[in-house]
Scaffold this motif. Structure first.
Motif, PDB file in Angstrom:
ATOM      1  N   THR A  96       1.095-113.175  49.927  1.00 26.04           N
ATOM      2  CA  THR A  96       1.596-111.829  49.681  1.00 26.04           C
ATOM      3  C   THR A  96       1.643-111.592  48.176  1.00 26.04           C
ATOM      4  O   THR A  96       2.050-112.468  47.416  1.00 26.04           O
ATOM      5  N   PHE A  97       1.203-110.408  47.754  1.00 27.10           N
ATOM      6  CA  PHE A  97       1.177-110.034  46.347  1.00 27.10           C
ATOM      7  C   PHE A  97       2.100-108.839  46.114  1.00 27.10           C
ATOM      8  O   PHE A  97       2.075-107.864  46.874  1.00 27.10           O
ATOM      9  N   GLY A  98       2.871-108.894  45.051  1.00 29.51           N
ATOM     10  CA  GLY A  98       3.684-107.753  44.656  1.00 29.51           C
ATOM     11  C   GLY A  98       4.124-107.919  43.219  1.00 29.51           C
ATOM     12  O   GLY A  98       4.450-109.028  42.789  1.00 29.51           O
ATOM     13  N   SER A  99       4.121-106.843  42.455  1.00 28.38           N
ATOM     14  CA  SER A  99       4.559-106.881  41.062  1.00 28.38           C
ATOM     15  C   SER A  99       5.510-105.722  40.803  1.00 28.38           C
ATOM     16  O   SER A  99       5.305-104.617  41.306  1.00 28.38           O
ATOM     17  N   GLY A 100       6.516-105.972  39.994  1.00 25.51           N
ATOM     18  CA  GLY A 100       7.523-104.946  39.750  1.00 25.51           C
ATOM     19  C   GLY A 100       8.717-105.153  40.660  1.00 25.51           C
ATOM     20  O   GLY A 100       8.687-105.971  41.592  1.00 25.51           O
ATOM     21  N   GLY A 101       9.787-104.414  40.406  1.00 25.56           N
ATOM     22  CA  GLY A 101      11.019-104.645  41.139  1.00 25.56           C
ATOM     23  C   GLY A 101      10.889-104.502  42.638  1.00 25.56           C
ATOM     24  O   GLY A 101      11.150-105.443  43.404  1.00 25.56           O
ATOM     25  N   LEU A 102      10.477-103.338  43.098  1.00 24.15           N
ATOM     26  CA  LEU A 102      10.403-103.077  44.539  1.00 24.15           C
ATOM     27  C   LEU A 102       9.333-103.916  45.212  1.00 24.15           C
ATOM     28  O   LEU A 102       9.576-104.546  46.253  1.00 24.15           O
ATOM     29  N   SER A 103       8.140-103.942  44.645  1.00 27.67           N
ATOM     30  CA  SER A 103       7.017-104.616  45.305  1.00 27.67           C
ATOM     31  C   SER A 103       7.178-106.133  45.289  1.00 27.67           C
ATOM     32  O   SER A 103       6.789-106.810  46.248  1.00 27.67           O
ATOM     33  N   SER A 104       7.745-106.669  44.231  1.00 26.77           N
ATOM     34  CA  SER A 104       8.027-108.106  44.208  1.00 26.77           C
ATOM     35  C   SER A 104       9.019-108.473  45.303  1.00 26.77           C
ATOM     36  O   SER A 104       8.856-109.473  46.009  1.00 26.77           O
ATOM     37  N   MET A 105      10.056-107.647  45.422  1.00 24.64           N
ATOM     38  CA  MET A 105      11.037-107.866  46.477  1.00 24.64           C
ATOM     39  C   MET A 105      10.373-107.817  47.852  1.00 24.64           C
ATOM     40  O   MET A 105      10.654-108.651  48.728  1.00 24.64           O
ATOM     41  N   GLY A 106       9.480-106.839  48.056  1.00 26.99           N
ATOM     42  CA  GLY A 106       8.799-106.722  49.330  1.00 26.99           C
ATOM     43  C   GLY A 106       7.933-107.920  49.641  1.00 26.99           C
ATOM     44  O   GLY A 106       7.892-108.393  50.789  1.00 26.99           O
ATOM     45  N   ALA A 107       7.221-108.436  48.625  1.00 23.93           N
ATOM     46  CA  ALA A 107       6.346-109.593  48.836  1.00 23.93           C
ATOM     47  C   ALA A 107       7.151-110.827  49.224  1.00 23.93           C
ATOM     48  O   ALA A 107       6.779-111.579  50.128  1.00 23.93           O
ATOM     49  N   VAL A 108       8.270-111.039  48.538  1.00 26.80           N
ATOM     50  CA  VAL A 108       9.115-112.191  48.846  1.00 26.80           C
ATOM     51  C   VAL A 108       9.787-112.015  50.203  1.00 26.80           C
ATOM     52  O   VAL A 108       9.917-112.977  50.973  1.00 26.80           O
ATOM     53  N   GLU A 109      10.198-110.795  50.524  1.00 31.03           N
ATOM     54  CA  GLU A 109      10.844-110.558  51.817  1.00 31.03           C
ATOM     55  C   GLU A 109       9.864-110.774  52.970  1.00 31.03           C
ATOM     56  O   GLU A 109      10.249-111.312  54.021  1.00 31.03           O
ATOM     57  N   LEU A 110       8.606-110.378  52.788  1.00 28.46           N
ATOM     58  CA  LEU A 110       7.631-110.623  53.855  1.00 28.46           C
ATOM     59  C   LEU A 110       7.415-112.119  54.039  1.00 28.46           C
ATOM     60  O   LEU A 110       7.304-112.602  55.181  1.00 28.46           O
ATOM     61  N   GLN A 111       7.355-112.858  52.948  1.00 26.20           N
ATOM     62  CA  GLN A 111       7.289-114.322  53.060  1.00 26.20           C
ATOM     63  C   GLN A 111       8.501-114.844  53.842  1.00 26.20           C
ATOM     64  O   GLN A 111       8.386-115.697  54.727  1.00 26.20           O
ATOM     65  N   ASN A 112       9.666-114.308  53.511  1.00 28.36           N
ATOM     66  CA  ASN A 112      10.899-114.726  54.174  1.00 28.36           C
ATOM     67  C   ASN A 112      10.874-114.441  55.671  1.00 28.36           C
ATOM     68  O   ASN A 112      11.402-115.204  56.485  1.00 28.36           O
ATOM     69  N   ARG A 113      10.242-113.331  56.045  1.00 29.84           N
ATOM     70  CA  ARG A 113      10.146-112.983  57.466  1.00 29.84           C
ATOM     71  C   ARG A 113       9.131-113.868  58.187  1.00 29.84           C
ATOM     72  O   ARG A 113       9.336-114.236  59.353  1.00 29.84           O
ATOM     73  N   LEU A 114       8.024-114.185  57.507  1.00 29.54           N
ATOM     74  CA  LEU A 114       6.917-114.845  58.196  1.00 29.54           C
ATOM     75  C   LEU A 114       7.081-116.357  58.311  1.00 29.54           C
ATOM     76  O   LEU A 114       6.640-116.941  59.316  1.00 29.54           O
ATOM     77  N   PHE A 115       7.691-117.006  57.337  1.00 27.86           N
ATOM     78  CA  PHE A 115       7.727-118.469  57.417  1.00 27.86           C
ATOM     79  C   PHE A 115       8.514-118.930  58.638  1.00 27.86           C
ATOM     80  O   PHE A 115       8.218-119.955  59.249  1.00 27.86           O
ATOM     81  N   ARG A 116       9.542-118.148  59.017  1.00 31.11           N
ATOM     82  CA  ARG A 116      10.357-118.557  60.155  1.00 31.11           C
ATOM     83  C   ARG A 116       9.637-118.351  61.483  1.00 31.11           C
ATOM     84  O   ARG A 116      10.119-118.769  62.526  1.00 31.11           O
ATOM     85  N   LEU A 117       8.473-117.677  61.420  1.00 31.26           N
ATOM     86  CA  LEU A 117       7.622-117.529  62.604  1.00 31.26           C
ATOM     87  C   LEU A 117       6.507-118.566  62.596  1.00 31.26           C
ATOM     88  O   LEU A 117       5.535-118.449  63.336  1.00 31.26           O
TER      89      LEU A 117
END
Length: 295
Positions: free
Chosen positions: A140-161
């Motif tokens: 997942t790629f994201g840069s900047g406040g919102l998009s970085s948060m989104g990229a990390v949150e998607l990682q957070n959602r997917l690893f547990r699956l």
């Protein structure tokens, strides 16, 4: 006191409005009150409004580090075009209990979520979920406040699956990871604007090497054009710059919908991973059955 010799015209204007000569204070306040008009007004108008001479207006322009009136008007027009409402925001209204803040945040979040849900194409979500579920590796790629948060949150959602996933918010790392992408790699690029150069270019590079590319972004953006699967969202600004942008709720809505769709695709096998996570957390006294797993 001469004040800061800054290239930031707005900061300099505000300094002169408070600490300049009487003529500078009047001229600066006129510009701050109506910047668009000031950027187009002839020197005679500015002088008359401030009750000063035309040479005084010229000296005022030079105090702003401009060569003269023409340079001043050009630079002011650029500031207004780039800064917009962030240059001269509406004042924050206060109330004894600040109840309006709750309403402002709630209404903004609700409107952003509803707008996003109404526009989201679930057939594309399903395609994206299949690409993620079947990938050997997801980035997942994201840069900047919102998009970085989104990229990390998607990682957070997917690893547990049990999805092999890594988030990257550094521009150089995004390019390097993209350069080693291949068939079997799925890239999910997140950007509220869709114009962040590092994310756009990394997505283009990864796609050139055979990766499947998914974008969570503005449908009219450069990033949207680089992606194979577009999960679009667009939340217009409402001018409330002192409040976090409601676009964050829109992006997180897409992330949560996508993650839930991935869980549906992967089926019962995700339950074993979630069980292990729950058991591992129980050692930390977090075995409450009602507690979200890992949140």
């Amino acid at each position: 006191m001469d004040g800061p010799r800054t290239i930031d015209m707005v900061a300099r204007l505000r300094h002169l409005a408070q600490a300049g000569s009487p003529a500078e204070m009047r001229l600066a306040q006129i510009v701050l009150d109506r910047p668009s008009d000031a950027s187009e007004a002839p020197i005679q108008t500015l002088a008359a409004q401030a009750g000063v001479s035309e040479p005084t207006v010229t000296r005022f322009c030079r105090a702003l580090n401009c060569e003269g009136l023409r340079d001043f008007k050009l630079r002011l027009a650029q500031v207004v075009a780039v800064g917009g409402f962030t240059m001269f925001p509406e004042p924050v209204q206060r109330s004894p209990d600040d109840e309006h803040i709750l309403t402002l945040v709630r209404d903004g979040a609700t409107a952003a979520i509803e707008r996003t849900v109404a526009a989201l194409d679930m057939s594309l979500v399903a395609r994206a979920a299949l690409a993620i579920s079947g990938a050997r590796h997801v980035v997942t790629f994201g840069s900047g406040g919102l998009s970085s948060m989104g990229a990390v949150e998607l990682q957070n959602r997917l690893f547990r699956l049990a999805v092999p996933v890594a988030a990257h918010t550094d521009g150089q790392m995004q390019r390097m990871v993209a350069a080693v992408a291949q068939e079997g790699t799925t890239v999910v690029a997140l950007s509220s604007s869709g114009s962040v150069r590092s994310v756009v270019e990394a997505t283009r590079i990864a796609r050139a090497y055979g990766a499947t590319t998914i974008a969570i972004t503005n449908p009219q953006s450069a990033l949207a054009r680089e992606s194979e699967i577009l999960l679009g969202f667009s939340i217009p600004s409402d001018g409330q710059i002192t409040r976090p942008s409601p676009a964050r709720y829109a992006m997180l809505t897409v992330v949560d919908v996508l993650a839930t769709s991935v869980a549906s695709v992967r089926g019962p096998e995700v339950l074993e991973g979630l069980r292990r996570i729950r058991q591992s957390l129980s050692a930390l006294g977090m075995s409450d059955a009602d507690r979200p797993i890992g949140d």
